[in-house]
Design an enzyme around this catalytic site. Structure first.
Site, mmCIF file in Angstrom:
data_model
loop_
_atom_site.group_PDB
_atom_site.id
_atom_site.type_symbol
_atom_site.label_atom_id
_atom_site.label_comp_id
_atom_site.label_asym_id
_atom_site.label_seq_id
_atom_site.Cartn_x
_atom_site.Cartn_y
_atom_site.Cartn_z
ATOM 1 N N GLU A 1 1.759 5.807 7.567
ATOM 2 C CA GLU A 1 3.161 5.954 7.169
ATOM 3 C C GLU A 1 3.827 7.105 7.920
ATOM 4 O O GLU A 1 5.010 7.017 8.268
ATOM 5 C CB GLU A 1 3.281 6.148 5.658
ATOM 6 C CG GLU A 1 2.613 5.070 4.819
ATOM 7 C CD GLU A 1 2.998 3.649 5.193
ATOM 8 O OE1 GLU A 1 4.110 3.430 5.718
ATOM 9 O OE2 GLU A 1 2.163 2.744 4.998
ATOM 10 N N MET B 1 5.012 2.820 1.759
ATOM 11 C CA MET B 1 6.249 2.492 2.466
ATOM 12 C C MET B 1 6.772 3.732 3.178
ATOM 13 O O MET B 1 6.850 4.809 2.599
ATOM 14 C CB MET B 1 7.288 1.962 1.466
ATOM 15 C CG MET B 1 8.605 1.571 2.115
ATOM 16 S SD MET B 1 8.379 0.270 3.347
ATOM 17 C CE MET B 1 9.753 0.641 4.436
ATOM 18 N N GLY C 1 0.823 -1.207 0.000
ATOM 19 C CA GLY C 1 0.000 0.000 0.000
ATOM 20 C C GLY C 1 0.847 1.243 0.000
ATOM 21 O O GLY C 1 0.586 2.188 -0.742
ATOM 22 N N ASN D 1 9.621 4.920 4.210
ATOM 23 C CA ASN D 1 11.016 5.337 4.120
ATOM 24 C C ASN D 1 11.216 6.724 4.732
ATOM 25 O O ASN D 1 10.466 7.656 4.448
ATOM 26 C CB ASN D 1 11.466 5.397 2.651
ATOM 27 C CG ASN D 1 10.989 4.218 1.864
ATOM 28 O OD1 ASN D 1 11.365 3.091 2.122
ATOM 29 N ND2 ASN D 1 10.129 4.465 0.895
#
Length: 887
Positions: free
Chosen positions: A306, A271, A269, A273
């Site tokens: 996220e 990420m 879906g 990072n």
């Protein structure tokens, strides 16, 4: 494991600290889709905590071309190292800090696995969790090796004008022959799985956020130019999440720049990072005419998820992949809290429990059951599961319930302060909660190490003369693979006692001096416990597991009248909905049993009465009313059948659905007229609820589609100014055998054929249609120009929707649905094994079905076992077949 498999299990008990630590990483990319060159300079030193001094340096690598290898500036010859398909090993390195330079080449265009560096729609991008970085360069690719990264990206300016990486942009310049470069520095240590880069021709949509301490943060969302008008909602959601995290957990963002990039080809879906989130486009792009209310809500939730990872996952990360739920379960819980704060708390809870019951409970009850923290794996990609995410979140919620909001916040503060910048374990998190609250939570650890869904058997007795009400609670967790015996787990049982007038009665346990009003939490610890409530003047109805306070199943012998009373009056809105669902489930399963014995399904009288009451007096929260008027779906109902008979279950539910449509027709028309929203689109809780309620009424009208219903549905389809209403009409038409069906489907595609995300909806609606001919319909969709087997969203829209949301057609008696799924898995296995393995799951419950379905599913699993080559698919099939997989 299958005999001869080269992939040995990885076990938690075998964990050892890394032999070498990494202080800094300097990466230089010469980006090219055909062949990208990567130079990495690693500042390494021996780890004083390593179990073996002087161990070889082991670097992970996959599908790489090694071009150069230097240690402290000296080239290494082939005799001084070894390299194979998975590792580069240097047997002798200095027992002091040293620098290793590695130069490799990789081919992004050929990377169909979508792990590491790959191409998507003309962009170069990365996905490194969990083990994708090893496809970029040789590296100690494990989550407990953290370092500060400097990254220089070089590429052709015309093709890739935007070059992004983690952290802060610190320099840029022009290169030779039309090339340019940009350098990024991330000041925070991170593991390689959080590395990210993006290169492409992108438009930047901007906003700003002022933190609680007054710092200004630039917010950048990158997408193709034609999608720039779909970024506002994601940016708004990001600012809402940032503010909420400050107010609820005291966590500020720590960089001056936060970046999001929309990517069309993505296995997941999104990420997290560090500072550069990559998102599947469907979870970031929205406009009222192209995205539904559900899309808007999902974007808000995923953007929040996220962002929340910045602290629960990035600043504090996992020591090893067995601790995956340490970041994911905790962050899903925080996401759920955020979603509840942004909308209806009751509806948010219902939706999260629906996901748990629809995906995780079946996993717990099947051959792929595993603890929230598994003890071993063959392919870590297979453990991004509902157990790790959704059940992991429920475990965190139980800790929150047991400690209370203030105690949980104090424990999180201790966790953030103690472990910032470190890679830690589940025990570290629980220890922080214990110390902050002076509590012993050791028994809670069993929730992380023990698989299965606990069953609570609750029985009661009332003594009118003494004014006492006794509850006896027994807990039992069924055996799961590799865990035949289960220990009792702590269960926070939130409950109330409801009187005849619908109000909560006072809760006073024997020996207490004062009563508690409303809800109280009984914390269960043992296999059997008894509670006596005193001071009661009437026999109460127990409202059990309020707010779904623990991920368990409750067995209590409610009578229909008691469930109807709770459905109309329970002060806990979740349990009000739950009582209605339990009532429906009881009667639908009885009807399915009757059909299986040769009878005919009918609309049960208690359901007719319950729905009549709801239509006459729906809850004030329209979104909650819409949920209350939905029958349990066939997938969840199947979990309550000892042997699943898909035909009988479908017949029973359809008889109830069409019966409600036919007998309450005037009520459905009145409900639609009352709640149909004709004003401009607003993504606000009240408007979302009204649309949901009106479209629920339309769906029932189209369950028995007379001329008036068909006309109303087509009118809504043609005139809707938002995707929510247009898609609701199209879904109703696609599920009905009416002449307007092909006309609407053709018109929708004609209008939206150039919009991939909207076309995905068109594909999914047809794949999920329960009308006969589902297998042939899916095969035709796979031949359609809009479909691509290389794009995960397309695969999920067609194959995923068919296998997971269309039980009537997937479980066709001739087994054609199973064969189709296995064919797709085999075709995907060599291209994208992650997606292939996830598609196997609908076949893994084969032992639960009636004999002919059981045999057909088993045959396809055997075919997969013989022909699949990836460890991803192989592990799923082996676990599904159990002992048979050892042959």
């Amino acid at each position: 494991m299958r005999e001869g498999s080269p992939h040995a299990p990885v076990r938690l008990t075998d964990y050892q600290p890394p032999a070498y630590l990494l202080d800094t990483v300097d990466l230089h990319f010469q980006l090219d889709p055909g062949r990208t060159r990567v130079r990495s300079q690693l500042a390494l030193r021996p780890n004083p905590a390593a179990e073996e001094a002087g161990a070889p340096l082991v670097l992970h690598g996959r599908e790489l071309e090694l071009l150069r290898l230097e240690l402290d500036g000296e080239a290494l010859t082939r005799a001084t190292y070894s390299v194979d398909a998975e590792r580069l090993i240097i047997p002798e390195v200095p027992d002091r800090p040293f620098t290793l330079t590695v130069e490799t080449a990789t081919r992004p265009e050929a990377n169909t696995a979508l792990e590491g560096l790959y191409t998507s729609g003309g962009k170069l991008c990365t996905q490194c969790e969990p083990e994708g970085f090893r496809r970029i360069t040789y590296f100690p690719d494990r989550p407990d090796v953290l370092a500060c990264y400097t990254v220089t990206l070089e590429a052709e300016r015309e093709e890739y004008p935007v070059l992004l990486a983690n952290g802060n942009r610190v320099a840029a310049g022009e290169g030779e022959e039309g090339r340019h470069w940009v350098r990024w520095e991330d000041p925070f240590p991170k593991p390689s799985y959080l590395f990210a880069l993006v290169a492409g021709d992108l438009t930047c949509c901007t906003d700003r956020f002022t933190t609680a301490s007054g710092r200004e943060v630039d917010l950048h969302l990158y997408t193709e130019a034609h999608n720039a008008d779909r970024a506002d909602h994601a940016l708004t959601s990001l600012k809402q999440a940032m503010r909420w995290d400050e107010e609820t957990y005291g966590r500020e963002y720590d960089l001056d720049l936060y970046q999001i990039v929309a990517v069309d080809d993505f296995n997941m879906g999104a990420m997290e990072n560090k500072g550069l989130n990559l998102f599947n486009s469907q979870f970031v792009l929205a406009r009222p005419d192209t995205a539904t209310d559900a899309d808007y809500a999902n974007i808000q939730a995923v953007v929040g998820h996220e962002y929340f990872h910045n602290w629960t996952g990035n600043r504090i990360t996992c020591r090893d992949w067995f601790q995956l739920s340490l970041k994911e379960g905790l962050t899903v819980f925080r996401e759920q809290q955020f979603s509840a704060a942004m909308g209806s708390e009751a509806v948010a809870r219902i939706d999260s429990v629906d996901r748990l019951r629809g995906a995780q409970f079946p996993e717990d009850a099947g051959p792929t059951a595993h603890p929230v923290r598994p003890s071993e794996y063959v392919e870590i990609n297979n453990f991004y599961t509902p157990t790790v995410y959704e059940k992991g979140a429920e475990v965190v919620r139980m800790l929150h319930n047991a400690l209370g909001p203030e105690g949980f916040r104090a424990g999180c503060d201790r966790y953030f302060e103690r472990f910032d910048g470190r890679a830690v374990t589940v025990e570290d998190f629980i220890t922080a909660l214990e110390e902050a609250n002076d509590r012993d939570l050791r028994q809670f650890r069993r929730w992380y190490t023990q698989a299965g869904t606990p069953q609570l058997e609750v029985r009661s007795s009332f003594d009118a003369e003494a004014g006492t009400f006794d509850l006896c609670v027994r807990q039992h967790t069924p055996a799961t693979p590799d865990q035949p015996h289960k220990e009792p787990v702590p269960i926070p049982l939130a409950m109330g006692l409801v009187g005849a007038d619908g109000a909560d009665l006072p809760l006073q346990l024997e020996g207490e001096s004062e009563a508690v009003h409303g809800t109280r939490v009984l914390l269960l610890h043992y296999e059997e416990e008894r509670f006596r409530f005193t001071g009661l003047t009437e026999e109460p109805i127990p409202s059990l597991l309020r707010g779904f306070s623990a991920p368990v199943e409750v067995d209590y012998p409610y009578r229909d009248a008691e469930l109807a009373h709770l459905a109309g009056h329970d002060g806990d809105l979740f349990n009000r909905w739950e009582a209605g669902q339990r009532l429906a489930r009881t009667h639908l399963l009885a009807q399915a049993e009757a059909v299986g014995s040769g009878g005919e399904a009918v609309l049960p009288d208690p359901l007719r009465a319950a729905f009549t009451r709801l239509l006459e007096a729906p809850p004030a929260d329209a979104a909650l009313a819409a949920r209350a008027l939905m029958l349990p779906d066939e997938g969840q109902l199947a979990e309550y059948m000892e042997t699943i008979d898909p035909d009988a279950l479908h017949a029973a539910r359809e008889a109830a659905r069409t019966g409600l449509a036919r007998e309450l027709r005037d009520g459905w028309w009145a409900l639609r007229d009352r709640f149909r929203d004709t004003g401009p689109y607003r993504f606000e809780p009240e408007a979302v609820g009204q649309r949901a309620l009106a479209n629920t009424a339309l769906a029932y009208l189209m369950a028995e589609p007379d001329e008036a219903a068909r006309a109303a549905c087509m009118e809504q389809f043609r005139q809707a100014d938002n995707m929510t209403d247009q898609l609701a009409a199209l879904r109703a038409l696609a599920a009905a055998d009416v002449p307007e069906r092909p006309e609407a489907l053709d018109a929708f595609y004609e209008r939206w054929q150039d919009d991939p995300l909207v076309v995905d909806k068109w594909l999914a609606i047809q794949a999920a249609s329960p009308l006969p001919g589902g297998v042939e319909r899916v095969q035709a969709l796979m031949d359609h120009p809009a479909f691509s087997l290389t794009n995960p969203n397309k695969v999920r829209a067609v194959i995923g929707a068919f296998a997971m949301r269309n039980p009537a057609q997937f479980h066709r008696p001739d087994g054609a649905g199973y064969r189709l799924l296995a064919d797709v898995v085999l075709e995907l296995d060599g291209r994208n094994p992650q997606i292939a393995a996830r598609l196997v799951k609908p076949l893994t419950r084969w032992r639960r079905f009636v004999p002919e379905r059981e045999a057909a599913m088993h045959a396809e699993l055997e075919r997969l076992r013989e022909r699949a080559g990836s460890p991803d698919v192989g592990e799923m099939v082996d676990r599904a077949l159990g002992d048979e997989g050892e042959a």
